[in-house]
Design a protein around this motif. Structure first.
Motif, PDB file in Angstrom:
ATOM      1  N   ILE A 199      -1.488   4.294  11.900  1.00 47.93           N
ATOM      2  CA  ILE A 199      -2.670   3.698  12.532  1.00 47.93           C
ATOM      3  C   ILE A 199      -2.759   2.217  12.183  1.00 47.93           C
ATOM      4  O   ILE A 199      -3.011   1.362  13.036  1.00 47.93           O
ATOM      5  N   ASN A 200      -2.502   1.933  10.904  1.00 51.45           N
ATOM      6  CA  ASN A 200      -2.545   0.552  10.432  1.00 51.45           C
ATOM      7  C   ASN A 200      -1.594  -0.336  11.213  1.00 51.45           C
ATOM      8  O   ASN A 200      -1.959  -1.425  11.659  1.00 51.45           O
ATOM      9  N   ILE A 204       0.844  -1.198   0.000  1.00 52.68           N
ATOM     10  CA  ILE A 204       0.000   0.000   0.000  1.00 52.68           C
ATOM     11  C   ILE A 204       0.883   1.253   0.000  1.00 52.68           C
ATOM     12  O   ILE A 204       0.629   2.219  -0.733  1.00 52.68           O
ATOM     13  N   THR A 220       0.825  17.264   1.606  1.00 47.65           N
ATOM     14  CA  THR A 220      -0.350  16.856   2.377  1.00 47.65           C
ATOM     15  C   THR A 220      -0.619  15.361   2.216  1.00 47.65           C
ATOM     16  O   THR A 220      -0.881  14.657   3.190  1.00 47.65           O
ATOM     17  N   ALA A 221      -0.507  14.893   0.964  1.00 50.28           N
ATOM     18  CA  ALA A 221      -0.796  13.479   0.715  1.00 50.28           C
ATOM     19  C   ALA A 221       0.195  12.591   1.441  1.00 50.28           C
ATOM     20  O   ALA A 221      -0.175  11.538   1.974  1.00 50.28           O
ATOM     21  N   LEU A 248       0.747  20.048  -2.823  1.00 48.34           N
ATOM     22  CA  LEU A 248      -0.344  19.157  -2.440  1.00 48.34           C
ATOM     23  C   LEU A 248       0.172  17.798  -2.008  1.00 48.34           C
ATOM     24  O   LEU A 248      -0.388  17.167  -1.105  1.00 48.34           O
ATOM     25  N   MET A 249       1.250  17.342  -2.641  1.00 50.71           N
ATOM     26  CA  MET A 249       1.751  16.020  -2.295  1.00 50.71           C
ATOM     27  C   MET A 249       2.324  15.975  -0.895  1.00 50.71           C
ATOM     28  O   MET A 249       2.349  14.930  -0.265  1.00 50.71           O
ATOM     29  N   VAL A 298       1.658   6.940  -6.717  1.00 56.82           N
ATOM     30  CA  VAL A 298       0.752   8.057  -6.999  1.00 56.82           C
ATOM     31  C   VAL A 298       1.474   9.388  -6.811  1.00 56.82           C
ATOM     32  O   VAL A 298       1.351  10.307  -7.638  1.00 56.82           O
ATOM     33  N   GLN A 301       1.089   4.268  -2.714  1.00 52.92           N
ATOM     34  CA  GLN A 301       1.058   5.708  -2.429  1.00 52.92           C
ATOM     35  C   GLN A 301       2.244   6.401  -3.075  1.00 52.92           C
ATOM     36  O   GLN A 301       2.104   7.475  -3.678  1.00 52.92           O
ATOM     37  N   ILE A 332      -0.764  12.461   5.109  1.00 50.19           N
ATOM     38  CA  ILE A 332      -1.915  11.575   5.307  1.00 50.19           C
ATOM     39  C   ILE A 332      -1.478  10.123   5.208  1.00 50.19           C
ATOM     40  O   ILE A 332      -1.851   9.282   6.027  1.00 50.19           O
ATOM     41  N   VAL A 392      -1.993   7.378   8.228  1.00 54.07           N
ATOM     42  CA  VAL A 392      -2.847   6.182   8.145  1.00 54.07           C
ATOM     43  C   VAL A 392      -2.011   4.914   8.250  1.00 54.07           C
ATOM     44  O   VAL A 392      -2.456   3.928   8.846  1.00 54.07           O
TER      45      VAL A 392
END
Lengths: 528, 126
Positions: free
Chosen positions: B95-96, B36, B84-85, B81-82, B43, B40, B88, B92
């Motif tokens: 958390i995972n 995952i 921010t990505a 913007l990336m 992207v 990311q 994020i 996450v």
């Protein structure tokens, strides 16, 4: 002005975070939330005169971040604030945990932001925020099994949002903007061949979030809903999925004439039929409700994609009605679970005798969801199948028949003799009874005044003709009779359905179906 | 240079789908999380290649005359913007991994099949 709508829930959340063990702080928060609901109502009135726009930061044109509200998003906003108010009152005595109260209102802020934003990248950020918040709320009981479900749910959401982000990159490459208004203008001018890939990528993500794809998001629901707190399940099913339906509406608008409505019509039909069959097979009351969300969202998608003006209005009104009766059902299921100590639909008996008020509210919500005459579901289902082709009308009737069968099973808990099962507490908490009763009243009022309410909320001009409404009512009673017969002779003790109930989709198979859906969208949009 | 022949964004898209394949096929949860992350990264790479074409300058203006030819600069928007990505993505993933840690302590395994079997059995016990 619209900025305050995002800020107020954050302020309420901070207030509760500091004074979480203080009851008067919670009362104050509920009063503030009531005022917030009143302001959302004011927004509905405000959008009568056209859109309202706030520019954050003062940059004009496509550089700035615009908050915009129009008639549809105002209704979603009103529904969200009502459900949050109800849930906040319902969980008044449930917990002192500051995490719960803080995250509850942060979630409201994130969802409000989603309704307002006109920026495609903000959508990504706010969806991620709301996903993480929902997952932490769902695991609030801190059971390990829920943690597994939560992890699967989170990972699936991350994968889906990567699809969205990649699609957004293509959109940015094509248009050079993130603002929805500019992007949709630019998309209208661009080549169709360039749009296939971004459309397929973005719609895969949104369809996953709406949980409309068959084979989809079963895993999270099977593993999360049964043990999650009912208040959170009500929010997840009543509001959060609606937010994704709203995103679906917005993004279909962005792609304009390129957007494929036929494809989503088929997907909606498939999702609602699958959802209904799986709901019939379940024996846990919360699971029946959870699978029903899927079928009802499918019905909403059918209404939105079938193209007729009336069915579109019906689809939008079904969002409101589903939000109301589904949260009523989940909240009453919470009370029933506390009183009986079990969620098994065959073990609970005689709710109407033991918990008269809760039983009546459940009955009202069941009548609402099955589309009984004079209740809220009947109006939205009437409009969804109003101006569609005949085959589609009968498809929706078959879906309603499935709903009726599963709720004949569900309403078995209401009648019969109390078998003396005892749970943790006999419900006397007025904080739980008042909000559920209010939702029950809304189920009835939304049906009786359905036409006026639709005309008010969506600024539409539709009318219900008495003769065709009576015809629909006759169809309802006929399908009630057929449904009862099918339930008695075909559903009870059916081995195939029992096997279906234990059907479990792993993380990998859900991911795979995401890929398959992506491929199907590509083929459908690109070739056909 | 190969980047002149094949546009770099194709690599990012290929990497995206390779990592998607990895997510579907890996049996270990940690591997899934790594795939995952890889997805990311793909992207983010795609976004950065959008703005920064071969031969463009960093979007820093130190002379006023430079503003005449804006096409010479890389697009700063995706880069901003990336950021921010990426944040994020990191949170996450954190958390995972926290959840996986809790699961691992209970079940002593990070195998998808074994954990979901146990979880299903626990569910039917309720």
């Amino acid at each position: 002005m619209l900025t305050y709508f995002v800020v107020i829930p954050v302020l309420i959340a901070s207030l509760l975070f500091v004074f979480s063990d203080n009851k008067s702080a919670r009362v104050l928060a509920i009063i503030l939330q009531t005022a917030f609901t009143a302001f959302s109502f004011y927004l509905v009135l405000l959008t009568r005169g056209g859109d309202t726009v706030t520019i954050v930061g003062g940059y004009i044109d496509f550089l700035g971040i615009y908050l915009r509200i129009y008639s549809v998003s105002a209704v979603f906003m009103l529904l969200t604030s009502i459900i949050f108010l109800v849930v906040a009152v319902y969980s008044f005595n449930m917990t002192d945990s500051r995490t719960f109260w803080f995250l509850l209102f942060i979630l409201e802020a994130a969802l409000t932001g989603l309704y307002f934003t006109r920026d495609l990248f903000n959508i990504f950020v706010l969806v991620e925020v709301s996903t993480v918040v929902v997952i932490i709320l769902l695991m609030f009981n801190r059971e390990r099994r829920q943690m597994f479900g939560g992890m699967v749910f989170l990972m699936l959401n991350i994968v889906a949002m990567q699809f969205y982000l990649l699609g957004l990159a293509y959109v940015y490459k094509l248009t050079g903007a993130f603002d929805i208004a500019y992007v949709s203008d630019a998309i209208a001018l661009s080549d169709r061949a360039d749009l296939i890939l971004p459309y397929a990528l973005i719609m895969t993500a949104i369809a996953f979030k709406c949980s409309i794809i068959p084979l989809f998001s079963f895993t999270p629901k099977t593993q999360l809903y049964p043990a999650a707190p009912c208040a959170v399940a009500a929010i997840l099913s009543g509001v959060q999925i609606k937010t994704n339906v709203y995103l679906f509406i917005r993004l279909q608008e962005v792609f304009g004439s390129f957007a494929s409505h036929d494809f989503f019509l088929v997907v909606g039909i498939a999702a609602s039929i699958t959802g209904v069959i799986l709901a019939i097979s379940q024996t846990n009351i919360k699971m029946i409700l959870a699978y029903h969300t899927m079928s009802q969202v499918g019905l909403i998608i059918i209404g939105l994609s079938s193209g007729g003006y009336y069915s579109q209005i019906g689809g939008l009104y079904h969002v409101v009605s589903h939000g109301i009766f589904k949260s009523a059902l989940f909240l009453t299921a919470g009370i029933i679970y506390r009183s009986y100590g079990t969620c098994d639909v065959y073990k609970i008996k005689g709710v109407l005798k033991r918990l008269p008020l809760t039983g009546v509210v459940t009955l009202a919500a069941v009548l609402g969801i099955t589309g009984a005459p004079l209740f809220i579901g009947s109006v939205s289902k009437y409009f969804i199948s109003y101006d569609v082709p005949t085959w589609l009308m009968w498809t929706t009737n078959i879906i309603s028949l499935g709903t009726i069968i599963s709720f004949i099973k569900y309403s078995g808990i209401l009648f019969g003799k109390d078998n003396g099962l005892q749970g943790k507490a006999v419900e006397t908490d007025k904080w739980r009874i008042i909000p559920t009763t209010a939702l029950g009243i809304m189920c009835l009022a939304g049906g009786v005044f359905g036409q006026q309410l639709i005309n008010f909320l969506f600024d539409a001009n539709v009318s219900i003709s008495l003769s065709s409404y009576l015809e629909k009512s006759l169809i309802f009673f006929a399908s009630l009779a057929i449904g009862y017969l099918i339930y008695k002779y075909a559903v009870k003790g059916n081995q195939v359905l029992k096997r279906l109930a234990n059907l479990n989709f792993s993380f990998k198979s859900v991911c795979m179906s995401m890929g398959v859906f992506f491929g199907l969208t590509l083929i459908f949009v690109g070739i056909l | 240079m190969i980047a002149n022949i094949i546009p770099l964004d194709y690599f990012a898209v290929i990497m995206f789908f390779i990592s998607f394949f990895g997510i579907i096929t890996s049996r270990n949860i940690i591997k899934s999380i790594i795939f995952i992350l890889l997805m990311q990264t793909a992207v983010i790479m795609f976004w950065l290649f959008l703005g920064a074409r071969y031969g463009t300058a960093p979007p820093i203006v130190y002379e006023l005359g430079m503003l005449d030819d804006l096409s010479a600069f890389a697009d700063p928007m995706p880069q901003a913007l990336m950021l921010t990505a990426i944040i994020i993505g990191v949170s996450v993933t954190a958390i995972n991994i926290t959840m996986l840690n809790a699961l691992f302590r209970k079940y002593k395994t990070a195998d998808w099949l074994i954990i979901s079997d146990i979880a299903r059995k626990e569910e039917s016990d309720d």
